[in-house]
Design a protein around this motif. Structure first.
Motif, PDB file in Angstrom:
ATOM      1  N   LEU A 139     -53.854  18.603  14.919  1.00 23.15           N
ATOM      2  CA  LEU A 139     -53.405  17.593  15.597  1.00 23.15           C
ATOM      3  C   LEU A 139     -54.301  18.160  17.506  1.00 23.15           C
ATOM      4  O   LEU A 139     -54.903  19.265  17.325  1.00 23.15           O
ATOM      5  CB  LEU A 139     -52.231  17.954  16.178  1.00 23.15           C
ATOM      6  CG  LEU A 139     -50.692  18.138  15.786  1.00 23.15           C
ATOM      7  CD1 LEU A 139     -49.540  18.586  16.463  1.00 23.15           C
ATOM      8  CD2 LEU A 139     -50.761  16.626  15.386  1.00 23.15           C
ATOM      9  N   VAL A 145     -52.873  12.556  15.592  1.00 22.20           N
ATOM     10  CA  VAL A 145     -52.818  13.352  14.053  1.00 22.20           C
ATOM     11  C   VAL A 145     -53.464  12.913  13.151  1.00 22.20           C
ATOM     12  O   VAL A 145     -53.798  11.743  12.626  1.00 22.20           O
ATOM     13  CB  VAL A 145     -51.186  13.127  13.172  1.00 22.20           C
ATOM     14  CG1 VAL A 145     -51.162  13.874  12.288  1.00 22.20           C
ATOM     15  CG2 VAL A 145     -49.824  13.220  14.774  1.00 22.20           C
ATOM     16  N   ALA A 160     -49.356  10.490  17.358  1.00 19.38           N
ATOM     17  CA  ALA A 160     -48.534  11.403  17.175  1.00 19.38           C
ATOM     18  C   ALA A 160     -46.821  10.667  18.379  1.00 19.38           C
ATOM     19  O   ALA A 160     -46.058  11.245  17.291  1.00 19.38           O
ATOM     20  CB  ALA A 160     -48.403  12.445  17.922  1.00 19.38           C
TER      21      ALA A 160
END
Length: 314
Positions: A139, A145, A160
């Motif tokens: 992350l 991500v 995300a």
């Protein structure tokens, strides 16, 4: 059985010892089904069973381990001596935790998906299809991500919050490990079958370069300042060190079949899968200075700056 072992084992691992400033080094051994804390004068460990493969940590020392064959995630929480299991319907492999430790992002190796999970309950909040065999997951600070797709020769970038696909970038063959530079500008991708390292502009989402590394690069990490990139070469039994300019600086012999690598201060820690030990590398001298035995099959390693729960947000 896991809960019954929790209190004694976590004390042995030294979790929850507040006030510590130096990092703690944790190693997941897949063959032995063990979690080991490496720093300090002695090697002590916790038996988890059923082959842990992926390992992630939050700043307060909470550890998350995936068990692909058992379909579960083990959570080791410092402070209160808590050890618990979260069920996962599938084959969990790669894992990353949000900065606040409330969310987990877990790749399902067989299904080709990444799920966002509530770290407290294990409930799936959302899931997104990605490429085949999602391996490494990281992350960044922009709620993105990054997922290496070992079976797709690509890296996917997800939002995300929405889990929507932002981009998919082609890289080398069989990408596995990922590492983000400390400033968040670059993503480094180890490509196992093409024996090289792809460098991605993590903000612009563009491939910048692909350079040779070594045979079967299975682990990637950077130094604290981002000036050095370390790549473990599984079939060469070595670690390649490149500068920020991607020029090779050194190739350091380590144990047999090195995989995961983590950096803490001026040292790097390399999990050697076949020789059942961890190589400790001095980053100033670019040499191995020690090798320490661990339970069979070490594959993943993380460095956790243990500050104690009361200091986690300062």
């Amino acid at each position: 059985m896991i809960r019954a072992l929790a209190a004694a084992s976590i004390l042995a691992l030294g979790l929850g010892m507040g006030g510590r400033a130096e990092p703690a080094i944790y190693v997941a051994s897949q063959e032995a089904g063990a979690l080991t804390r490496l720093d300090g004068p002695a090697v002590v460990g916790l038996r988890l069973g059923s082959g842990p493969a992926g390992l992630a940590a939050t700043a307060d020392g909470t550890l998350f381990l995936t068990h692909p064959e058992a379909g579960r995630i083990t959570v080791v929480v410092p402070g209160g001596g808590d050890l618990r299991a979260l069920p996962f319907r599938g084959q969990p492999f790669g894992i990353a935790a949000s900065a606040d430790g409330r969310r987990l992002f877990v790749g399902d190796w067989q299904a080709g998906t990444v799920s966002r999970i509530d770290a407290r309950t294990g409930s799936v909040e959302a899931a997104a299809p990605v490429g085949r065999e999602p391996a490494g997951i990281v992350l960044d600070g922009e709620a993105r991500v990054f997922v290496s797709e070992r079976g797709g020769d690509s890296v996917s970038i997800l939002d995300a919050d929405t889990m929507a696909l932002r981009a998919r970038l082609p890289v080398g063959r069989a990408p596995f490990a990922l590492a983000l530079s400390p400033d968040g500008d670059r993503l480094y991708v180890g490509n196992v079958r093409s024996n090289d390292l792809t460098v991605i502009d993590a903000r612009g989402l563009l491939v910048l370069a692909t350079v040779p590394s070594g045979r079967s690069p299975y682990g990637v990490a950077t130094s604290r300042d981002g000036g050095l990139i370390l790549v473990t070469n599984q079939e060469s039994g070595s670690v390649s060190v490149l500068g920020h300019d991607l020029v090779p600086r050194a190739r350091i012999p380590v144990g047999r079949y090195p995989e995961g690598v983590a950096v803490a201060g001026d040292r790097a820690y390399v999990a050697n899968w076949y020789s059942n030990d961890v190589s400790i590398i001095d980053l100033a001298g670019l040499r191995e200075i020690e090798r320490r035995p661990v339970p069979d099959g070490p594959r993943a390693v993380v460095a956790v700056p243990l500050r104690g729960r009361g200091e986690a947000d300062r």
